[in-house]
Every structure is written in structure tokens, then in C-alpha cells.
Design a protein around this motif. Structure first.
Motif, short mmCIF file in Angstrom:
data_model
loop_
_atom_site.label_atom_id
_atom_site.label_comp_id
_atom_site.label_asym_id
_atom_site.label_seq_id
_atom_site.Cartn_x
_atom_site.Cartn_y
_atom_site.Cartn_z
N ARG A 169 -10.97 98.79 30.50
CA ARG A 169 -10.00 98.02 31.29
C ARG A 169 -10.47 97.87 32.75
NH1 ARG A 169 -5.73 95.53 32.04
NH2 ARG A 169 -4.26 95.99 33.70
N LEU A 170 -11.01 98.99 33.25
CA LEU A 170 -11.55 99.00 34.62
C LEU A 170 -12.65 97.95 34.75
CD1 LEU A 170 -10.67 100.94 36.81
CD2 LEU A 170 -12.62 102.35 36.29
N GLU A 209 -10.33 84.39 16.90
CA GLU A 209 -9.67 84.47 15.60
C GLU A 209 -9.03 85.84 15.34
OE1 GLU A 209 -12.13 82.88 12.43
OE2 GLU A 209 -10.86 83.93 10.98
N MET A 210 -9.82 86.89 15.59
CA MET A 210 -9.33 88.25 15.32
C MET A 210 -8.13 88.60 16.20
SD MET A 210 -11.02 89.48 12.91
CE MET A 210 -10.64 91.21 12.96
N LYS A 211 -8.27 88.25 17.48
CA LYS A 211 -7.21 88.55 18.45
C LYS A 211 -5.90 87.86 18.03
CE LYS A 211 -6.94 88.92 23.45
NZ LYS A 211 -7.29 90.31 23.68
N ASN A 248 -3.79 83.84 26.82
CA ASN A 248 -2.40 83.96 27.30
C ASN A 248 -1.40 83.49 26.26
OD1 ASN A 248 -3.01 85.07 29.71
ND2 ASN A 248 -2.66 83.25 30.95
N SER A 249 -1.75 82.38 25.58
CA SER A 249 -0.82 81.85 24.58
C SER A 249 -0.66 82.84 23.42
CB SER A 249 -1.27 80.48 24.08
OG SER A 249 -2.25 80.63 23.08
N ILE A 250 -1.70 83.64 23.17
CA ILE A 250 -1.60 84.67 22.12
C ILE A 250 -0.78 85.85 22.65
CG2 ILE A 250 -2.90 86.29 20.68
CD1 ILE A 250 -5.30 84.30 20.85
N GLN A 305 -0.44 94.16 27.56
CA GLN A 305 -1.30 93.19 26.85
C GLN A 305 -2.72 93.19 27.41
OE1 GLN A 305 -0.47 91.48 24.22
NE2 GLN A 305 1.68 92.07 24.23
N GLY A 306 -2.98 94.09 28.36
CA GLY A 306 -4.32 94.22 28.90
C GLY A 306 -4.68 93.18 29.96
#
Ligand code: ADP
Length: 346
Positions: A169-170, A209-211, A248-250, A305-306
Motif C-alpha cells: 500500500r505504501l 477482469e479478476m478485480k 473506481n467504478s468497481i 478499498q485500497g
């Protein structure tokens, strides 16, 4: 032109002094019953009038000229302002107007610097706040693992994975920050070429796709685009824009939701790329600040959501660097539509 009317002031002053003198002479001669030669007095009065007039005029002229000269030095007017001492034929009103404009410009400049300083402070605060959370999380897990009493092997792996996630994340935040700073300082030169937009979007669909599957979100075009649509732009940067908007839409779309991409004709040989979702939508009060760095509608949801809070800011910078426009429409509870323009290859 309104020049300084010094002679009028000088006339008034000498008239006033002469009248005062006449009054004093009349009063003293009648009170003390003094014999007085009015002819000599009139001649004296005449010379007094003339000398007061010239003394006043010359001294005041010198005084005002000195002041104007000092002010002129303090205010570097763009066009040279001419001052003439003799006669003092400076257009005083014009000078004052220039001085006022100068003061106003300086005032605006100071206000702008204050704002920039405010943004800088806010930005630094936001950056340290964003970095603090993953650093402390990773450090917490590592300190626990360093404890001599810690023996549990399964927990060790779990904690190491969590520490690694924080470091990821960093890394993600630092990359976004790096991109923003490069975009803001125009360091990121654009490599403008023509490319097939449909192919690019299809590539991003495959990448995400995976996300999308994880949240059961369907990514699709609004219709079949059989023929290529050629546009001009920096393909890597435009891909970044599409990734950020689709991610963002996901993230903010509803589970089992749908994200649709459509391409429509727009004015002046341009096309409009629309990315619409049927997710949570955004309340109107948030819309104007949406593209600001670190602005989030819901802080905890974005972090969960990261998100770094920089995604839309990066999108705006890239789109504007292409001299294009980004638009947003959203209805709270119904969904959002982000769209941006691109130049079609003729
Ligand atoms: P983040 O990293 O928080 O996602 P962004 O700059 O990408 O940062 O987005 C800013 C905020 O805009 C998000 O925190 C979210 O609240 C809101 N937002 C962005 N895209 C959407 C969307 N498609 N639907 C609803 N809200 C959105």
C-alpha cells in the motif's frame, strides 16, 4: 488630464494670509488708535501676496515631487511613468490610479501566496497522514514477530503477509504521489501518437477482469464496436485514465453491478469516452471537490478499498495535459458517469 493645480492652492493661501494680515492691522490700529499709512501698507501687502504665492508654490511643488519620486521608485510600473518637476505636470489622477492598481495586484499576489502556502501545508498533512497508517501497521506486525515469546508459525506467516500488504500500500501511495508531482511539474512529457481506443479499452477490461470478478461487477461496452476508433494521445497515460476510472467504478460500484463504457461523437472532431456504473453514486456537494488531491467522499470506505485519494486527481491532470476535458455526472444511490474527451484521427 488632471494636473496638480498648485497655482490655485498658492493663490488661495496667499489670499488667506493677506486677509488675515489686513484683519490684524485693522483691529490693532483701531483698538490702539494708531495712525497708520494705508498706502505703504497696501504696497507691502501686494509684495507679501506675491511672495507667499511663489514661496508656497515652489516649496509645495518640491515636496510633492519628492514624494511622487519616492512612490514611483517603490512601484515599478510596467510602463515608465514620467514625472516632471518644473512645472509639476504629472497627471496626478493617472498616477494614483496606477498606484491603486499596483497595490491591488500586490494584494492579489499575497492572497495567492497565502493560498499556495495553505495548499502546501494541507498536502504535507495529507501525505504524512496517508503514509502513517501503513507504516504503523507494518511496524506493529514486525514488532510482534520480533518478540522472543512469539512461536506460532501459522500466525507468523499471516502477520508477515499483513506487513507485506501494508508495504504494498505504501508503495502504491508513493507511486501515485510520484506521478502527481511529475504531472504537476510538467515533467511527464506526452508521447502523442494515434492508437485504437477500442483495443486499449478491451485490454484494460482484460487487465481488471479478476478485480471485477471479486466484486461481481460486469465490465462491458454499450455495444459492439466492430471498426477501430483511432484517437490521438499518449496511449500509456490514457490507459492510466481508463484504469483509474474503471477501478473506481468497481470499488464504488455495487456488488453484482455493471460498468458500461461507451464512445460517442462530440464537438470539433472529438469523441467522448463515457464510463458509467450503477453503484453508490456521489452526493452533489462532493462533486466540485472530487478531483482534488486526497479528496474522498467516504474516507474509511476509500481506504478499505485500497484507494490513495489521488486517482481522480491523476485522471484530471492527464486529461488536461492533453488539452481535453473531464466531466462527471452522478446521482446519489443510482450511479455515476465519468467521461472525457479525446481527439479523433481524421
Ligand atoms: P480513491 O483512492 O479514494 O478512490 P479517487 O481520487 O479515485 O480516490 O476518488 C475520490 C473519491 O471519489 C473516492 O474516494 C470516492 O468517494 C469517489 N468516487 C470516485 N469514483 C466514484 C464512483 N465511480 N462512484 C462513486 N464514488 C466515486
Amino acid at each position: 488630464m488632471k494636473f496638480i493645480q498648485l497655482h490655485k492652492q498658492a493663490l488661495k493661501s496667499s489670499a488667506f494670509i493677506s486677509l488675515l494680515l489686513i484683519l490684524i492691522v485693522i483691529l490693532t490700529t483701531t483698538f490702539f488708535k494708531i495712525d497708520f499709512n494705508y498706502l505703504y501698507f497696501s504696497i507691502l501687502l501686494f509684495f507679501l501676496f506675491i511672495s507667499v504665492y511663489f514661496v508656497f508654490k515652489i516649496h509645495t511643488q518640491k515636496f510633492i515631487y519628492g514624494l511622487l519620486k519616492k512612490m514611483n521608485k517603490l512601484t515599478p510600473f510596467e510602463d515608465e511613468f514620467s514625472l516632471h518637476e518644473n512645472p509639476l505636470e504629472t497627471d496626478f489622477e493617472l498616477f494614483l490610479k496606477k498606484f491603486q492598481n499596483f497595490a491591488q495586484t500586490k494584494h492579489l499576489e499575497i492572497e495567492k501566496l497565502h493560498n499556495i502556502d495553505g495548499f502546501r501545508r494541507e498536502f504535507l498533512g495529507n501525505v504524512s497522514h496517508e503514509l502513517k497508517t501503513p507504516i504503523f501497521t507494518a511496524q506493529g506486525y514486525l514488532l510482534t514477530l520480533l518478540d522472543d515469546d512469539f512461536k506460532d508459525k501459522t500466525l507468523r506467516k499471516k502477520y508477515l503477509e499483513r506487513a507485506n500488504k501494508s508495504i504494498d500500500r505504501l508503495n502504491f501511495i508513493v507511486k501515485d504521489l510520484d506521478m502527481i508531482s511529475k504531472l504537476e511539474s510538467n515533467e511527464l512529457g506526452l508521447n502523442i501518437k494515434s492508437f485504437n481506443l477500442i483495443e486499449l479499452i478491451q485490454g484494460v477490461f482484460d487487465l481488471l477482469e479478476m478485480k471485477a470478478k471479486k466484486r461481481d461487477v460486469e465490465l462491458s461496452f454499450n455495444k459492439n464496436y466492430d471498426i477501430p476508433i483511432l484517437v490521438n494521445g499518449d496511449i500509456k497515460r490514457i490507459e492510466q485514465v481508463i484504469i483509474n476510472l474503471l477501478v473506481n467504478s468497481i470499488k464504488y460500484g455495487s456488488i453484482n453491478g455493471k460498468t458500461t463504457v461507451s464512445i460517442e461523437p462530440y464537438i470539433h472532431q472529438k469523441i467522448l469516452v463515457k464510463i458509467s456504473d450503477n453503484g453508490e453514486g456521489i452526493k452533489e456537494i462532493h462533486i466540485p471537490r472530487l478531483f482534488e488531491r486526497f479528496y474522498r467522499v467516504d474516507q474509511s470506505r476509500s481506504r478499505e478499498q485500497g484507494g490513495s485519494g489521488l486517482g481522480l486527481s491523476i485522471v484530471k491532470h492527464i486529461v488536461e495535459a492533453h488539452n481535453e476535458t473531464i466531466l462527471v455526472k452522478s446521482e446519489y444511490g443510482k450511479g455515476s458517469e465519468f467521461s472525457f474527451t479525446l481527439k479523433k484521427v481524421e
